[in-house]
Design an enzyme around this catalytic site. Structure first.
Site, short mmCIF file in Angstrom:
data_model
loop_
_atom_site.label_atom_id
_atom_site.label_comp_id
_atom_site.label_asym_id
_atom_site.label_seq_id
_atom_site.Cartn_x
_atom_site.Cartn_y
_atom_site.Cartn_z
N ASP A 175 8.17 10.09 14.30
CA ASP A 175 6.83 10.70 14.18
C ASP A 175 5.67 9.99 14.91
OD1 ASP A 175 7.35 8.36 12.42
OD2 ASP A 175 7.32 9.70 10.61
N ASN B 84 6.77 8.20 -2.40
CA ASN B 84 6.99 9.29 -2.76
C ASN B 84 8.29 10.06 -2.30
OD1 ASN B 84 6.40 9.87 -0.35
ND2 ASN B 84 4.51 11.15 -0.76
N HIS C 197 9.13 10.20 0.66
CA HIS C 197 9.43 10.92 1.98
C HIS C 197 10.23 10.47 2.97
CE1 HIS C 197 5.33 8.61 3.58
NE2 HIS C 197 6.52 7.93 4.02
N GLU D 83 6.84 15.08 3.52
CA GLU D 83 6.35 14.91 2.20
C GLU D 83 7.05 15.74 1.21
OE1 GLU D 83 4.60 12.10 2.14
OE2 GLU D 83 3.16 12.09 3.62
C1 F6R Z 1 7.94 5.89 9.98
C2 F6R Z 1 7.87 7.01 9.15
C3 F6R Z 1 7.79 6.59 7.51
C4 F6R Z 1 8.26 5.30 7.13
C5 F6R Z 1 7.80 5.21 5.56
C6 F6R Z 1 8.12 3.68 5.06
O1 F6R Z 1 8.20 6.24 11.20
O2 F6R Z 1 8.18 7.96 9.31
O3 F6R Z 1 8.68 7.52 6.65
O4 F6R Z 1 9.45 4.80 7.29
O5 F6R Z 1 6.39 5.63 5.21
O6 F6R Z 1 7.08 2.92 5.68
P1 F6R Z 1 7.15 1.37 5.46
O7 F6R Z 1 8.37 0.82 6.00
O8 F6R Z 1 6.02 0.86 6.22
O9 F6R Z 1 7.12 1.24 4.02
#
Ligand code: F6R
Length: 235
Positions: free
Chosen positions: A67, A136, A138, A143
């Site tokens: 992303d 959550n 995701h 989401e």
């Molecule tokens: C990042 C992404 C998100 C993160 C998730 C966890 O490219 O797509 O899904 O992997 O938000 O983030 P951290 O590792 O910062 O807790």
């Protein structure tokens, strides 16, 4: 789903690095799906270390990031382009043309999503996809409520996600509202998936993943239907 519980963040990073090492030794021209955030920083550090020890090379590797924020320039320190450059790409021998990250500044975002999805297909598909997980549930920026059929798309970031990511921005107001993300179907097409989760605040998501059924309200639950997923987690 294979579950590997670890005691430390370092142990999680080493175990994940072992999976990448195995992949790169078996297939030096692998297509890797990459993630940003706090979870993979230790893994990237370890991959750089092993690259410098000549255990493997990135010279034939192609990468696709999950992303990127909409409206953030690749040169901006808060962009995922900058994150990847800092933690991995600037330190290994990957060809610039083989690095792919959605363009959050594309004049037509829908066309950018289609282009990105096609590029993944043209590359032969992702061999090994790295994921983190949101509190959550995701994955990528998909989401709760995102269709399981989703391909690369423009997403509106959930409030929890903007709050969690505000540590990388001067304030929560400055966290972008939109991002381009691979869809859940895009992620499911990867041949192998590794999900990293470490810390107390992630454990509720991990418990839900273990215990709950498959539902679009909890995006990571879709991974239960993938034949080759490893969850490396700890608190
Ligand atoms: C990042 C992404 C998100 C993160 C998730 C966890 O490219 O797509 O899904 O992997 O938000 O983030 P951290 O590792 O910062 O807790």
């Amino acid at each position: 789903m294979r579950w590997i519980e670890v005691d430390t963040y370092q142990e999680m990073s080493l175990k994940a690095a072992d999976c990448f090492e195995q992949q790169l030794l078996q297939k030096p021209d692998s297509v890797l799906g990459l993630a940003t955030g706090g979870s993979p920083i230790g893994l990237y550090e370890e991959l750089v270390k092993r690259y410098k020890q000549r255990v493997f090379s990135f010279s034939q590797v192609k990468t696709f990031n999950l992303d990127e924020y909409v409206g953030v320039s690749p040169a901006d320190v808060t962009s995922y382009h900058s994150y990847m450059e800092e933690h991995l790409f600037s330190q290994v021998d990957i060809e610039k043309n083989d690095i792919h990250i959605p363009n959050g500044l594309a004049p037509n975002l829908q066309e950018e999503c289609v282009r990105y999805e096609q590029l993944i297909l043209q590359s032969g598909g992702i061999d090994l996809q790295l994921l983190g997980i949101g509190v959550n549930g995701h994955i990528g920026f998909n989401e709760p409520g995102t269709s399981f059929q989703s391909k690369t798309h423009v997403v509106t970031l959930a409030d929890d996600t903007r709050a969690a990511n505000s540590i990388y921005f001067p304030s929560k107001q400055e966290v972008p509202e939109y991002a381009i993300s691979m869809g859940i179907e895009t992620i499911m097409q990867a041949k192998e998936i590794i999900l990293l989760a470490f810390g107390e605040q992630k454990m509720r998501a991990i418990e839900r993943l273990k215990q709950e059924g498959i539902s679009e309200d909890f995006p990571a639950s879709r991974l239960k239907e993938h034949p080759n997923v490893t969850i490396i987690y700890g608190r």
